[in-house]
Write an enzyme that holds these catalytic residues in place. Structure first.
Site, mmCIF file in Angstrom:
data_model
loop_
_atom_site.group_PDB
_atom_site.id
_atom_site.type_symbol
_atom_site.label_atom_id
_atom_site.label_comp_id
_atom_site.label_asym_id
_atom_site.label_seq_id
_atom_site.Cartn_x
_atom_site.Cartn_y
_atom_site.Cartn_z
ATOM 1 N N GLY A 475 0.696 -1.387 0.395
ATOM 2 C CA GLY A 475 0.015 -0.161 -0.105
ATOM 3 C C GLY A 475 0.455 1.832 0.258
ATOM 4 O O GLY A 475 2.034 1.166 0.499
ATOM 5 N N SER A 476 -0.022 2.228 -0.427
ATOM 6 C CA SER A 476 0.813 3.693 -0.531
ATOM 7 C C SER A 476 -0.078 5.061 0.089
ATOM 8 O O SER A 476 -1.473 4.829 -0.414
ATOM 9 C CB SER A 476 1.595 4.124 -1.912
ATOM 10 O OG SER A 476 1.745 2.750 -2.486
ATOM 11 N N SER A 478 -0.348 9.044 1.458
ATOM 12 C CA SER A 478 0.650 10.508 1.311
ATOM 13 C C SER A 478 1.734 10.658 1.330
ATOM 14 O O SER A 478 2.160 12.034 0.831
ATOM 15 C CB SER A 478 -0.972 11.571 1.937
ATOM 16 O OG SER A 478 -2.176 10.893 1.242
ATOM 17 N N PHE A 479 2.158 10.062 2.766
ATOM 18 C CA PHE A 479 3.411 10.908 3.522
ATOM 19 C C PHE A 479 4.339 9.173 3.023
ATOM 20 O O PHE A 479 5.121 9.795 3.845
ATOM 21 C CB PHE A 479 3.288 10.471 4.955
ATOM 22 C CG PHE A 479 2.344 11.570 5.012
ATOM 23 C CD1 PHE A 479 2.215 13.549 3.968
ATOM 24 C CD2 PHE A 479 1.640 11.685 5.753
ATOM 25 C CE1 PHE A 479 1.673 13.619 4.348
ATOM 26 C CE2 PHE A 479 0.760 13.081 6.531
ATOM 27 C CZ PHE A 479 0.660 13.948 5.019
ATOM 28 N N GLY A 480 3.915 7.872 2.840
ATOM 29 C CA GLY A 480 4.819 6.822 2.072
ATOM 30 C C GLY A 480 4.918 5.719 1.420
ATOM 31 O O GLY A 480 3.307 5.570 1.378
ATOM 32 N N VAL A 482 4.102 1.422 2.334
ATOM 33 C CA VAL A 482 4.067 0.168 3.621
ATOM 34 C C VAL A 482 3.884 -0.765 2.508
ATOM 35 O O VAL A 482 4.298 -1.238 1.761
ATOM 36 C CB VAL A 482 2.600 -0.266 4.007
ATOM 37 C CG1 VAL A 482 2.594 -1.350 5.008
ATOM 38 C CG2 VAL A 482 1.889 1.642 4.639
ATOM 39 N N LYS A 496 5.913 0.663 7.497
ATOM 40 C CA LYS A 496 5.182 1.833 6.867
ATOM 41 C C LYS A 496 7.290 2.688 6.711
ATOM 42 O O LYS A 496 7.644 3.188 7.728
ATOM 43 C CB LYS A 496 4.736 2.056 8.348
ATOM 44 C CG LYS A 496 3.739 3.689 7.469
ATOM 45 C CD LYS A 496 3.132 4.342 8.591
ATOM 46 C CE LYS A 496 2.551 5.620 7.449
ATOM 47 N NZ LYS A 496 0.893 6.431 8.572
ATOM 48 N N ASP A 591 -8.719 11.211 10.212
ATOM 49 C CA ASP A 591 -8.771 10.664 8.786
ATOM 50 C C ASP A 591 -9.378 9.506 8.820
ATOM 51 O O ASP A 591 -9.102 8.796 8.467
ATOM 52 C CB ASP A 591 -7.296 11.071 8.183
ATOM 53 C CG ASP A 591 -7.237 10.346 6.706
ATOM 54 O OD1 ASP A 591 -8.217 10.942 5.958
ATOM 55 O OD2 ASP A 591 -6.583 10.332 6.281
#
Length: 748
Positions: A475-476, A478-480, A482, A496, A591
């Site tokens: 997974g990806s 906004s900030f990086g 996984v 992460k 979020d």
């Protein structure tokens, strides 16, 4: 319809048929002798109620329920002076702001039943409501958007047996004149905004069988005389602001079946007299401030099927007498200060399906027989020293040491002391050497002090994730990104890795570390450790084998049924309840969305990604931020003004709850229409039009009951999505409401 041209007709009953059309405008002239007109539950009866109906002067029964009638309810109904039965419920009928049609009905002196349920009347009850027929026995006007105060004159309707004004916007105190309704048997004011005390006037209603006052803002104490209404079978007072003890006189209610005092501020001990409620089947005292021990007399409630005492301040041991509660199916004692052992005698409760004692101070062996064979390990977490079978994820119990001599015990203690004395300097030397050696290494694990279970170096992370290869990417954001990894021990992890080319990623990493340092809950993703230096920052997380809720909702290879979806959403609600109400300082996630809800191998949901979360200070209700969350899930005050509070999470949760059962993303609507409006326009009659088509089918068993359950869930979601933060339900109440809906679903 040709049938309307038979002027001699006295009775027409076409209810529950596949008929379409509208009422003839001249119905009064073509049916002058009609006495009973029953046209309820037709497939497509539309249009308005003609004013000419006033010419049907012999009409005694008018039943038009469950149709699609619209427009104003005509004041000309008041000319039907022989009318006894008026049923207009479940249409789309309206009125003026003063509900003037009610005033016209004063002329109907024989009226015994008036049903207006689920019509958007949107008006204020006039004082002249008290001048309606003295023969009136039943009034239902629930979910009609009625506002203002309940007029004092309502007490004039002395023949009333059934009064239901639930689900409106009524305010102020409950008038004391209610005490005049001495024949009243069922009284429902739930889901309004009533304030003030529950007065002794209630105790004059000696025929009362059911009180529904839940979901209001009633305060103060329960009247002691409540125990004198011996006809009472159901008491629903949950989700108010009541703050007294439970009066011992409640033990006089020997026919009481349901007692719900949940989500209040009630205090003191549970009275011994609670054991007198021998026929009770449901008792919910959760989310209060009850303290001291659970009385042993509770064991006398052999018919009780549901008992929730969660989130109180109860102490002492679980009474062994609870093993006599042979009808128990649901028992929740979680989030208290209960100590001691779990009595093995509880294995006798053969109907027990849910037994939750998490977040207490219990120790000793978890029983393994009877109902305990099928219980989840999550029901026993966060206790002092429980042990037993490995399937409960607890250590094995130590073997008995009764026959060990004191000399052997002293010898063991002496040996351990010697080892400890030798170990300390050796450990110091090893750590010093390792520090000198690793000082030149490019990266090293930096622990999160209170949640680390092991240290993992940068090189171990590379090895576990195949050097952060694309094949391990799961997974990806906004900030990086996984990555999935497997440690040498065989433990699966999720890593992460933050994208340090983005300035916001540094803040996101620091935020997650700060927030997760002090959190622990079964429905939050567990952080194992962190790895950080100037060039690399990562969190090592518990691996969630089943991916995200988003994957299950939108991938064709996966499916969740109604029960699974509800269980997942209850898990998320419990996580948010903990963040908002169970931490020393409230945490706002900021979020909440399906991609941030992860599912473990048992399909238990875990809330993840605290990269933009906020900590509220003491006595701080909200704060401002420039960080923008995901469009479609943002509360209005967050998106427009940057103002965040726990109610922003409630709003996002409500949107996600709607999305989960409709399988429609909130950002796929155009123009002024949005997900919550689309759903609200279809409830409750057309829930089938908005529910996920894969979830229920017209040929499915118990389809009507299941659709009613889904409609209840969506109503909870819409309460969460109110435009005004003050009108949104809090997460404590949401958990309680959804758990009750889950019980209803189990009965389908």
């Amino acid at each position: 319809m040709e049938i309307f041209n038979i002027s001699g007709l006295r009775e027409i009953d076409l209810s529950s048929n596949n008929l379409s059309g509208s009422l003839p405008p001249n119905i009064g002239s073509i049916l002058p002798n009609i006495e009973r007109l029953l046209l309820g539950e037709l497939t497509n009866l539309v249009g308005t109620i003609p004013h000419s109906i006033s010419n049907c002067s012999k009409l005694t029964i008018l039943g038009l329920s469950g149709n699609k009638l619209s427009g104003l309810i005509p004041n000309s109904l008041g000319y039907l002076t022989h009318l006894q039965y008026l049923d207009l419920e479940r249409n789309n009928l309206t009125s003026d702001s003063s509900l003037s049609f009610l005033i016209s009905l004063i002329n109907c002196r024989n009226l015994t039943l008036l049903s207006l349920y689920l019509n958007p009347l949107n008006g204020i009850l006039p004082a002249s409501t008290g001048n309606l027929s003295t023969s009136l026995t039943k009034v239902t006007a629930s979910s009609c958007k009625i506002k203002g105060r309940l007029p004092n004159e309502i007490g004039n309707l002395r023949s009333l047996l059934f009064l239901d004004l639930s689900g409106n916007n009524l305010v102020g105190s409950i008038p004391t004149s209610i005490g005049n309704l001495e024949n009243l048997q069922r009284f429902d004011l739930s889901n309004n905004k009533f304030t003030g005390f529950i007065g002794d006037y209630l105790c004059k209603l000696q025929s009362l069988g059911a009180i529904y006052f839940s979901q209001n803002q009633l305060s103060g104490s329960l009247p002691n005389c409540l125990g004198n209404i011996t006809s009472l079978r159901q008491i629903y007072l949950g989700s108010n602001k009541l703050s007294s003890n439970i009066p011992p006189s409640l033990g006089n209610l020997q026919d009481l079946v349901v007692l719900d005092l949940s989500s209040n501020n009630m205090v003191g001990s549970l009275p011994q007299e609670i054991g007198n409620l021998k026929v009770a089947t449901q008792m919910d005292l959760s989310m209060n401030q009850f303290s001291n021990a659970i009385p042993t007399e509770i064991g006398g409630l052999q018919n009780l099927a549901y008992l929730s005492l969660r989130h109180n301040k109860l102490q002492g041991a679980i009474p062994d007498s609870m093993s006599n509660m042979v009808g128990l199916e649901f028992l929740d004692l979680s989030n208290n200060n209960i100590s001691g052992i779990i009595p093995r005698s509880l294995e006798k409760l053969q109907y027990l399906k849910y037994f939750n004692v998490s977040d207490n101070k219990l120790y000793g062996e978890i029983p393994s027989g009877g109902p305990f064979k099928n219980l989840s390990s999550q029901f026993f977490i966060y206790n002092e020293a429980l042990c037993g079978s490995s399937r409960f994820s607890v250590p094995p119990c130590p073997s008995s040491s009764k026959h060990k001599s004191n000399r052997k015990k002293l010898l063991v203690v002496f040996i351990l002391l010697v080892i400890a004395v030798a170990f300390v300097p050796i450990t110091f030397v090893i750590l010093w050497i390792r520090y000198r050696r690793d000082k030149s290494a490019p990266q090293q694990a930096d622990s999160l002090s209170t949640i680390i279970t092991e240290r993992i170096s940068y090189y171990e992370l590379l090895q576990a994730t195949n050097a952060l290869s694309e094949s391990n990417l799961i997974g990806s954001g906004s900030f990086g990104s996984v990555y999935k990894g497997v440690l040498r021990s065989g433990t699966a992890i999720a890593v992460k890795v933050f994208n340090l080319q983005l300035d916001a990623a540094f803040k996101s990493f620091d935020t997650e570390c700060e927030v997760l340092r002090s959190l622990r809950h079964r429905n939050l993703v567990k952080v194992i450790t962190s790895c950080s230096n100037l060039d690399f920052k990562a969190l090592v997380l518990e691996y969630m084998a089943n991916g995200s809720l988003e994957k299950y909702l939108y991938s064709h290879n996966y499916f969740l049924d109604t029960k699974q979806r509800l269980s997942i959403m209850i898990d998320v609600a419990c996580a948010l309840e903990y963040l908002h109400h169970g931490c020393s300082l409230p945490v706002i996630h900021c979020d909440v969305k399906p991609s941030n809800v992860l599912l473990d191998e048992d399909m238990v949901a875990h809330l993840s990604d605290f990269g933009i979360s906020k900590l509220l200070g003491e006595d701080q209700g909200d704060l401002y931020t420039k960080t923008i969350a995901t469009l479609g899930y943002i509360a209005p005050e967050y998106g427009q003004d940057g103002l965040v509070s726990t109610k922003c999470d409630v709003y996002s949760y409500g949107i996600m709850l709607l999305e989960t059962f409709t399988r429609r993303k909130p950002n796929e609507f155009e123009g002024d229409l949005c997900l919550k409006q689309w759903v609200s326009y279809s409830l409750p009659e057309a829930v089938m039009d908005v529910v996920d088509v894969n979830l229920v089918t017209p040929t499915g068993n118990h389809i009507r009951k299941e659709l009613d359950v889904v409609a209840s869930i969506m109503n909870v979601a819409l309460d969460c999505c109110a435009e005004s933060p003050a009108r949104r339900t809090n997460m404590k109440d949401i958990v309680g409401m959804l758990q009750k809906i889950k019980i209803q679903l189990s009965a389908c």
